[in-house]
Design a protein around this motif. Structure first.
Motif, PDB file in Angstrom:
ATOM      1  N   ARG A 132     -55.262   8.511  -1.683  1.00  0.00           N
ATOM      2  CA  ARG A 132     -55.442   7.554  -2.784  1.00  0.00           C
ATOM      3  C   ARG A 132     -54.108   6.889  -3.144  1.00  0.00           C
ATOM      4  NH1 ARG A 132     -58.612   9.672  -7.707  1.00  0.00           N
ATOM      5  NH2 ARG A 132     -60.306   8.473  -6.806  1.00  0.00           N
ATOM      6  N   ASP A 133     -53.032   7.675  -3.117  1.00  0.00           N
ATOM      7  CA  ASP A 133     -51.703   7.137  -3.407  1.00  0.00           C
ATOM      8  C   ASP A 133     -51.294   6.118  -2.338  1.00  0.00           C
ATOM      9  OD1 ASP A 133     -51.272   8.870  -5.690  1.00  0.00           O
ATOM     10  OD2 ASP A 133     -50.908  10.483  -4.246  1.00  0.00           O
ATOM     11  N   SER A 134     -51.530   6.457  -1.083  1.00  0.00           N
ATOM     12  CA  SER A 134     -51.198   5.543   0.023  1.00  0.00           C
ATOM     13  C   SER A 134     -51.943   4.227  -0.117  1.00  0.00           C
ATOM     14  CB  SER A 134     -51.556   6.171   1.365  1.00  0.00           C
ATOM     15  OG  SER A 134     -50.776   7.293   1.616  1.00  0.00           O
TER      16      SER A 134
ATOM     17  N   ARG B 139     -46.505   5.685  -5.100  1.00  0.00           N
ATOM     18  CA  ARG B 139     -47.914   5.886  -5.464  1.00  0.00           C
ATOM     19  C   ARG B 139     -48.581   4.585  -5.904  1.00  0.00           C
ATOM     20  NH1 ARG B 139     -49.052  11.537  -6.229  1.00  0.00           N
ATOM     21  NH2 ARG B 139     -47.132  12.737  -5.979  1.00  0.00           N
TER      22      ARG B 139
ATOM     23  N   PHE C  40     -48.966  14.172  -2.894  1.00  0.00           N
ATOM     24  CA  PHE C  40     -49.166  12.806  -2.432  1.00  0.00           C
ATOM     25  C   PHE C  40     -50.382  12.792  -1.518  1.00  0.00           C
ATOM     26  CE2 PHE C  40     -48.428   9.103   0.195  1.00  0.00           C
ATOM     27  CZ  PHE C  40     -48.004   8.164  -0.738  1.00  0.00           C
TER      28      PHE C  40
ATOM     29  N   ASN D 170     -47.433   2.465  -8.369  1.00  0.00           N
ATOM     30  CA  ASN D 170     -47.242   2.156  -9.787  1.00  0.00           C
ATOM     31  C   ASN D 170     -45.979   1.325  -9.970  1.00  0.00           C
ATOM     32  OD1 ASN D 170     -49.443   3.874 -10.747  1.00  0.00           O
ATOM     33  ND2 ASN D 170     -48.135   5.551 -10.080  1.00  0.00           N
TER      34      ASN D 170
ATOM     35  N   ASP E  25     -43.236   2.400  -7.246  1.00  0.00           N
ATOM     36  CA  ASP E  25     -43.123   3.769  -6.743  1.00  0.00           C
ATOM     37  C   ASP E  25     -44.059   3.971  -5.555  1.00  0.00           C
ATOM     38  OD1 ASP E  25     -45.693   4.664  -7.591  1.00  0.00           O
ATOM     39  OD2 ASP E  25     -44.916   5.743  -9.307  1.00  0.00           O
TER      40      ASP E  25
ATOM     41  N   ALA F  25     -53.230   2.898  -2.870  1.00  0.00           N
ATOM     42  CA  ALA F  25     -52.738   2.156  -4.033  1.00  0.00           C
ATOM     43  C   ALA F  25     -51.421   1.449  -3.705  1.00  0.00           C
ATOM     44  CB  ALA F  25     -52.567   3.092  -5.223  1.00  0.00           C
ATOM     45  N   PHE F  26     -50.529   2.149  -3.005  1.00  0.00           N
ATOM     46  CA  PHE F  26     -49.259   1.547  -2.623  1.00  0.00           C
ATOM     47  C   PHE F  26     -49.488   0.356  -1.696  1.00  0.00           C
ATOM     48  CE2 PHE F  26     -45.712   0.940   0.239  1.00  0.00           C
ATOM     49  CZ  PHE F  26     -44.662   0.798  -0.659  1.00  0.00           C
TER      50      PHE F  26
END
Length: 154
Positions: free
Chosen positions: A131-133, A93, A128, A95, A91, A135-136
């Protein structure tokens, strides 16, 4: 191996990361959406516009996905479908959807749907963010590194 993107709801920053990765690693990235998508000129970046309609883009992603491909999506049923085809699902994020967690995620999605349909305010996903960027980007880099190492070893 190719990277397929459920692009209608994919954040722009994630698309930009994928464009850079496609050029750097020489991996085809294909965006599938119901709307026109602007992409940079590259032999490694494609965009497919499908007709409007419920799950039309998802169906096209499933049709294109083959074993070993990477699919970028936040759509849990789509992730389940591509996992069945032997593809990987990540995903935006960062995950992973896996055979071990997909059933739990589908069940939780259905429970939340039932709550919303009965009038319960469930909220939505957190905004979004950086941190999401990050992690991706980390998960994408690891995946591509494993793919390239396997390709060199073959």
């Amino acid at each position: 191996m190719q990277i397929l993107v459920d692009a209608d709801a994919c954040p722009g920053v994630i698309k930009e990361m994928l464009f850079r990765a496609a050029k750097r690693a020489e991996i085809v990235v294909t965006l599938v959406a119901n709307q026109f998508l602007r992409t940079p000129p590259s032999p490694f970046i494609k965009a497919i516009q499908v007709s409007a309609g419920f799950d039309v883009a998802d169906a096209r992603v499933v049709e294109l996905a083959t074993a070993g491909d990477l699919v970028i999506t936040a759509d849990i049923p789509l992730a389940a479908a591509v996992l069945e085809r032997g593809a990987h699902a990540l995903d935006p994020r960062g995950n992973w959807f896996t055979r071990d967690n997909i059933q739990e995620r589908l069940t939780m999605r259905d429970v939340m749907d039932q709550l919303r349909n009965s009038g319960v305010e469930t909220g939505g996903p957190a905004p979004f963010g950086a941190r999401d960027s990050k992690a991706f980007a980390s998960q994408l880099d690891r995946f591509i590194a494993r793919y390239q190492a396997a390709r060199k070893g073959a």
